[in-house]
Design a protein around this motif. Structure first.
Motif, PDB file in Angstrom:
ATOM      1  N   LEU A  89       0.845  -1.204   0.000  1.00 27.46           N
ATOM      2  CA  LEU A  89       0.000   0.000   0.000  1.00 27.46           C
ATOM      3  C   LEU A  89       0.876   1.248   0.000  1.00 27.46           C
ATOM      4  N   ASP A  90       1.929   1.249   0.832  1.00 25.83           N
ATOM      5  CA  ASP A  90       2.853   2.400   0.858  1.00 25.83           C
ATOM      6  C   ASP A  90       3.699   2.448  -0.408  1.00 25.83           C
ATOM      7  N   ILE A  91       4.088   1.269  -0.892  1.00 21.72           N
ATOM      8  CA  ILE A  91       4.927   1.209  -2.097  1.00 21.72           C
ATOM      9  C   ILE A  91       4.166   1.794  -3.296  1.00 21.72           C
ATOM     10  N   ILE A  92       2.896   1.438  -3.432  1.00 21.91           N
ATOM     11  CA  ILE A  92       2.105   1.939  -4.572  1.00 21.91           C
ATOM     12  C   ILE A  92       1.826   3.437  -4.405  1.00 21.91           C
ATOM     13  N   ALA A  93       1.615   3.865  -3.149  1.00 21.94           N
ATOM     14  CA  ALA A  93       1.410   5.306  -2.916  1.00 21.94           C
ATOM     15  C   ALA A  93       2.659   6.075  -3.372  1.00 21.94           C
ATOM     16  N   GLU A  94       3.820   5.517  -3.075  1.00 21.79           N
ATOM     17  CA  GLU A  94       5.093   6.148  -3.500  1.00 21.79           C
ATOM     18  C   GLU A  94       5.202   6.169  -5.040  1.00 21.79           C
TER      19      GLU A  94
END
Ligand code: PXL
Length: 287
Positions: A89-94
């Motif tokens: 979730l954080d990786i895709i937000a980045e």
């Protein structure tokens, strides 16, 4: 018109016709170039199969993005579906932050639940984490269960009142996306459809419900929606095209009487879908 290029970010379920094995053919059939980021590789999807293999590809995503940046690549849309880990979730937000432009579209299908149940591969913190990604979405495409989980609304079965659906749509928009496209909307027994809303009065489109649970239909719907949008078709019409195509695939599968775990027969409809999208594209151009 320049050919559009999108990135589809989903798992590869090797068997079962969902996620990338649906997104790639459906969106390509509409003349759009599809690049991919696989989030995980599974031998089958997780719906009704046991003993499936599961390889999480979280560590590959940002290096893939870094290489693309070094090549100066740009994309007209990013379209996310099933994610392989909470960390993604954080990786895709980045990833969204790195590639966002004013004129490209971030489409988030918050794949995590259906029929009132969170998928077994996720724990109860997943919907809370998913809200962060919804904040960065231009278009959010949940089903009713996902919409309830994202907005802390107790899930219930339809038929629903218009007020329930409108409140749900408004709460989804409060998470941050410009558009909410809600599937599984039912105001009367036997009819099922979609609501599209960007803050004004929602628009609805319904078809007769075909009984049964068919796997991968959320992916067929969202992929078709994006395929039409990338051809310059408006949101309401794109949602209609996506509902009609999904219903047609379910109907064809039902007559074929195959095991519904193996997904719907969308392949036989790809030519007709491309023709419809090109017709709608022409109409939109001449408007
Ligand atoms: O169609 C949604 C989906 C995608 N990918 C995987 C799934 C599911 C739904 O169960 O298990 C692996």
């Amino acid at each position: 018109m320049r050919q559009k290029r999108i990135v589809a970010i989903h798992d590869i379920s090797c068997v079962g016709r969902c996620s990338l094995t649906v997104a790639l053919p459906v969106i390509s059939a509409a003349g759009v170039e599809v690049s991919v980021i696989p989030t995980a590789v599974l031998s089958t999807h997780t719906g009704g199969f046991y003993g499936y293999t599961y390889r999480d590809l979280s560590d590959d995503i940002l290096p893939i993005a870094g290489h693309w940046q070094s090549l100066g690549l740009q994309f007209d849309a990013f379209y996310t579906g099933f994610l392989g880990s909470y960390r993604q979730l954080d990786i895709i937000a980045e990833l969204f932050e790195r590639f966002k432009r004013t004129d490209n579209l971030m489409v988030v299908d918050p794949v995590m639940a259906d029929h009132g149940q969170l998928y077994k591969v996720y724990d109860s913190s997943f919907p809370i984490g998913m809200r962060k990604l919804c904040k960065k979405a231009d278009i959010l495409v949940p089903n009713i269960t996902e919409a309830c989980l994202l907005t802390d609304t107790p899930y219930r079965e339809g038929p629903y009142g218009e007020q329930f659906i409108e409140e749900l749509l408004n709460k989804l928009l409060e998470l941050g996306p410009g558009w909410a496209v809600l599937t599984g909307v039912c105001f009367e027994e036997g009819h099922l459809g979609v609501a599209t809303c960007s803050g004004k009065a929602p628009r609805y489109y319904f078809r007769d419900k075909i009984e049964g649970i068919y796997h991968g239909t959320g992916d067929v719907f969202a992929s078709t929606l994006l395929a039409a949008l990338m051809n310059g078709v408006g949101m309401e019409t794109s949602a209609r095209v996506a509902v009609d195509f999904t219903v047609e695939c379910i109907g064809r599968t039902k007559s074929g009487a195959t095991d519904p775990r193996y997904g719907v027969n969308f392949e036989a409809g790809l030519k007709g879908l491309a023709e419809r999208i090109y017709r709608e594209k022409d109409k939109a151009k001449n408007r």
